[in-house]
Design an enzyme around this catalytic site. Structure first.
Site, short mmCIF file in Angstrom:
data_model
loop_
_atom_site.label_atom_id
_atom_site.label_comp_id
_atom_site.label_asym_id
_atom_site.label_seq_id
_atom_site.Cartn_x
_atom_site.Cartn_y
_atom_site.Cartn_z
CG HIS A 23 -5.71 -2.32 0.51
ND1 HIS A 23 -5.02 -1.98 -0.64
CD2 HIS A 23 -5.06 -1.71 1.54
CE1 HIS A 23 -4.01 -1.18 -0.31
NE2 HIS A 23 -4.01 -1.02 1.00
CB SER A 82 -0.95 -0.04 1.20
OG SER A 82 -1.95 0.94 1.10
#
Length: 689
Positions: free
Chosen positions: A664, A549
């Site tokens: 995610h 991320s």
């Protein structure tokens, strides 16, 4: 092709300066036939290559054994008379939501009662459901609002569930798929923030409204109690509890770090007169607990950044500020967490990146404290507290100590071990050391190193640095079960770097890496890397980095700015195109962290490090391994796709793996996680040994 590009520009926006020059824009079409063809081709090539590495099968098998282990800790969530738990193993690939009586759990009698089988539900609905949590109705917790994601993304549907009947409630509360949530106000009312149709979400894709929704009515007819602006990050709602009192609140996020706090009180909206960048940590005995992120001057008195304070809530709702200091951390400390029991406050203080617990009691309008004699030299975390008593559960772990669950009480010094993870590898061969490296501007950056006790410092040890460096997220010691079997036992050295941008030393540690100061974060990583090389722990040939991320952005910058330092880079669910990041999915919500690339002055500093824009021909880049997920609806998979396409067209070799679900997190099931582990560590061992 020209027509197709124009269509994509219409979908994704052409107001980025060089959007029309980006010939890989088509890869932002998440489910486009051409995009998925590209993904599948690269996936096949990566799996074909890495699955043939000699350690792949062993790493996969050991990882899956860890993930599926029946000896894992069933972490509790106390709600009413029960402990609730979500569990995955080889027989429950997508997991089961279950409960047992709290009284039994404390005795070690795990008489689990399955409430919801996500595998069965997925088959029945022909969906790849991922459980995203449940919000219960106080005080009995017989009804729940259950969140389910199709594929693991942030967007969920919410369905009301009867825990006693073990079934969804027909004609109960139901929310269509959206990035939203709902909380019970009472049995027949919820407060909800979601997409209510066209024009009701922000540029970041989150709700801009909070509504009160009555049972038996249509969602479109719910009472609007607050509406933010489309340019806001979002509006979130919920309910605070203080014994028998409940308070409906909503927060209007102006940026990701600046949030207006509002209460729905006596049928009107009241904005709390506290700093927008502060954080509310609950309510206890009519004291609203607030953590400051910047200095706050009230009546000539300065309350310092990082301080935990409390205010009389009754008075605050009237516009008056009666402030008490709970704790003011020093320059080596920060507040890592705050929880409440029925009568007390538990504060987790991080000092030199290790945890300590303090119990705070509010009596006679003053706070008093005592230190908890919990294990030290590791990471403490509150697992759950009991709102009807002062009992709580917490966990402890460090790099070579398996996670252990404890039961404790704020009123007594007694604590007992409930369960410990088994030792998945022989930790007696390894030791943990903490060092500091001097960054470019003279700041000392701490890092942990886990290595064999008989480590030879000849510059040849395969070494992996993990770092994040953003959003005030602290990187704390954790039990390295999968890292242990896949990396340490294969001769690797593991390093966790506490670089700026995180929260290890309070708000300033984070703020020193924001926006135009971002280069500090990257320099900190280079300082740790160079320190390991100077100590002859490793050398560039044997040094790798990993981040996900925002950490994916970090390592993406690192290999484009300092390619000579690294021979392996694992770049997970990354941000890479920083010129368009604010146009993609939740990207606009992070402009408080990175800046706005559409403002020339801010693009001036972003463009200096944006990995996608800084790729150059003729550079000896390492052979990077990029991972992402098709169903990631937070960081767009287009970042990784476009970077790989551009690098490959420039003649650079890469590895790429995009899981078709997982959101995610990158994976939805234990098997998917084990496969990703095996691919990742096979790559690292191939490149660094």
């Amino acid at each position: 092709m020209r027509k197709y590009s124009l269509l994509l520009l219409a979908i994704f926006g052409a107001n980025s300066v060089n959007a029309q020059e980006d010939k890989y824009l088509w890869l932002e079409d998440v489910d486009g036939e051409k995009s998925l063809e590209f993904v599948n081709k690269l996936n096949d090539a990566t799996v074909e290559k890495l699955s043939k590495e000699k350690d792949y099968k062993l790493i996969y098998d050991k990882s899956l054994e860890i993930y599926n282990s029946s000896d894992k800790i069933a972490y509790p969530s106390i709600q009413g008379n029960y402990v609730y738990n979500f569990w995955k193993d080889k027989n429950h690939e997508r997991g089961i939501w279950r409960r047992c009586l709290l009284s039994d759990y404390k005795k070690g009698k795990y008489n689990w009662e399955t409430l919801l089988d996500i595998d069965e539900l997925s088959k029945k609905d022909n969906k790849k459901w991922v459980f995203k949590g449940a919000s219960g109705l106080r005080p009995n917790y017989t009804k729940f609002l259950v969140g389910l994601s199709n594929g693991g993304g942030d967007a969920v549907i919410i369905k009301e569930f009867d825990a006693d009947k073990k079934q969804f409630i027909q004609n109960g509360f139901y929310m269509e798929e959206a990035k939203g949530w709902a909380s019970y106000v009472d049995e027949n009312t919820v407060v909800i923030s979601t997409s209510f149709g066209e024009g009701t979400t922000t540029d970041s894709g989150y709700s801009r409204m909070a509504k009160l929704w009555k049972r038996g009515t249509l969602l479109k007819d719910a009472q609007l109690i607050y509406k933010g602006k489309q340019s806001d990050v979002g509006v979130w709602s919920g309910v605070f509890h203080d014994e028998n009192k409940s308070y409906v609140y909503f927060s209007r996020a102006l940026t990701i770090f600046s949030t207006q706090k509002l209460f729905w009180h006596n049928n009107k909206v009241i904005a709390l007169d506290i700093p927008d960048d502060s954080q509310i940590n609950g309510i206890l005995k009519n004291q609203i607990i607030v953590q400051l992120k910047s200095d706050w001057i009230v009546n000539t008195k300065t309350y310092k950044s990082g301080t935990l304070i409390s205010l009389n809530l009754t008075e605050l709702l009237k516009g008056n500020k009666q402030i008490q200091v709970v704790i003011e951390p020093d320059e080596f400390s920060s507040i890592a967490g705050v929880s409440t029991t029925k009568n007390d406050l538990i504060v987790n203080v991080l000092t030199n990146v290790t945890s300590q617990f303090f119990i705070y009691s509010f009596n006679n309008q003053k706070w008093s404290s005592k230190k908890v004699d919990a294990p030290n030299l590791g990471t403490l975390s509150i697992v759950t507290t009991d709102e009807s008593s002062d009992e709580y559960f917490f966990s402890f772990q460090n790099f070579i100590t398996p996670s252990t669950l404890y039961a404790a009480n704020t009123k007594t010094s007694e604590m007992k071990v409930v369960k410990s993870l088994p030792a998945f590898f022989d930790a007696s061969k390894y030791e943990v050391k903490q060092f500091k490296a001097k960054s470019k501007d003279g700041t000392w950056i701490p890092y942990f190193m886990v290595a064999a006790k008989d480590l030879k410092t000849e510059g040849k040890n395969p070494t992996l640095i993990y770092a994040y460096g953003g959003f005030e997220a602290s990187m704390e010691p954790f039990y390295t079960s999968s890292y242990g079997v896949a990396w340490l036992e294969n001769g690797g050295v593991f390093v966790l770097a506490n670089i700026r941008g995180g929260g290890e030393f309070g708000p300033k540690w984070h703020q020193d890496g924001l926006k135009e100061k971002r280069q500090n974060v990257f320099n900190d990583l280079y300082a740790v890397s160079e320190d390991l090389i100077a100590k002859k722990v490793t050398s560039p040939k044997h040094l790798g980095i990993m981040g996900g991320s925002n950490g994916g952005l970090l390592v993406g910058v690192a290999f484009t700015q300092r390619p000579e330092l690294y021979n392996a880079v694992v770049c997970e669910v990354p941000l890479l195109d920083m010129q368009r990041y604010n146009k993609l999915l939740a990207g606009a919500s992070w402009m408080g962290e990175y800046g706005n690339p559409d403002i020339p002055e801010e693009w001036d500093y972003i463009k200096k490090y944006s990995p996608y824009q800084n790729l150059k021909q003729g550079v000896n880049y390492p052979e990077v391994f990029f991972t992402t997920s098709t169903r990631d609806d937070r960081v767009h998979p287009g970042h990784a796709r476009k970077m790989v396409a551009k690098m490959n067209d420039m003649g650079y070799k890469t590895f790429y793996y995009e899981n078709t679900e997982g959101g995610h997190a990158g994976a939805s099931t234990n098997d998917q996680s084990a496969k990703l582990n095996a691919l990742t560590f096979s790559y690292l061992l191939m490149k660094l040994k």
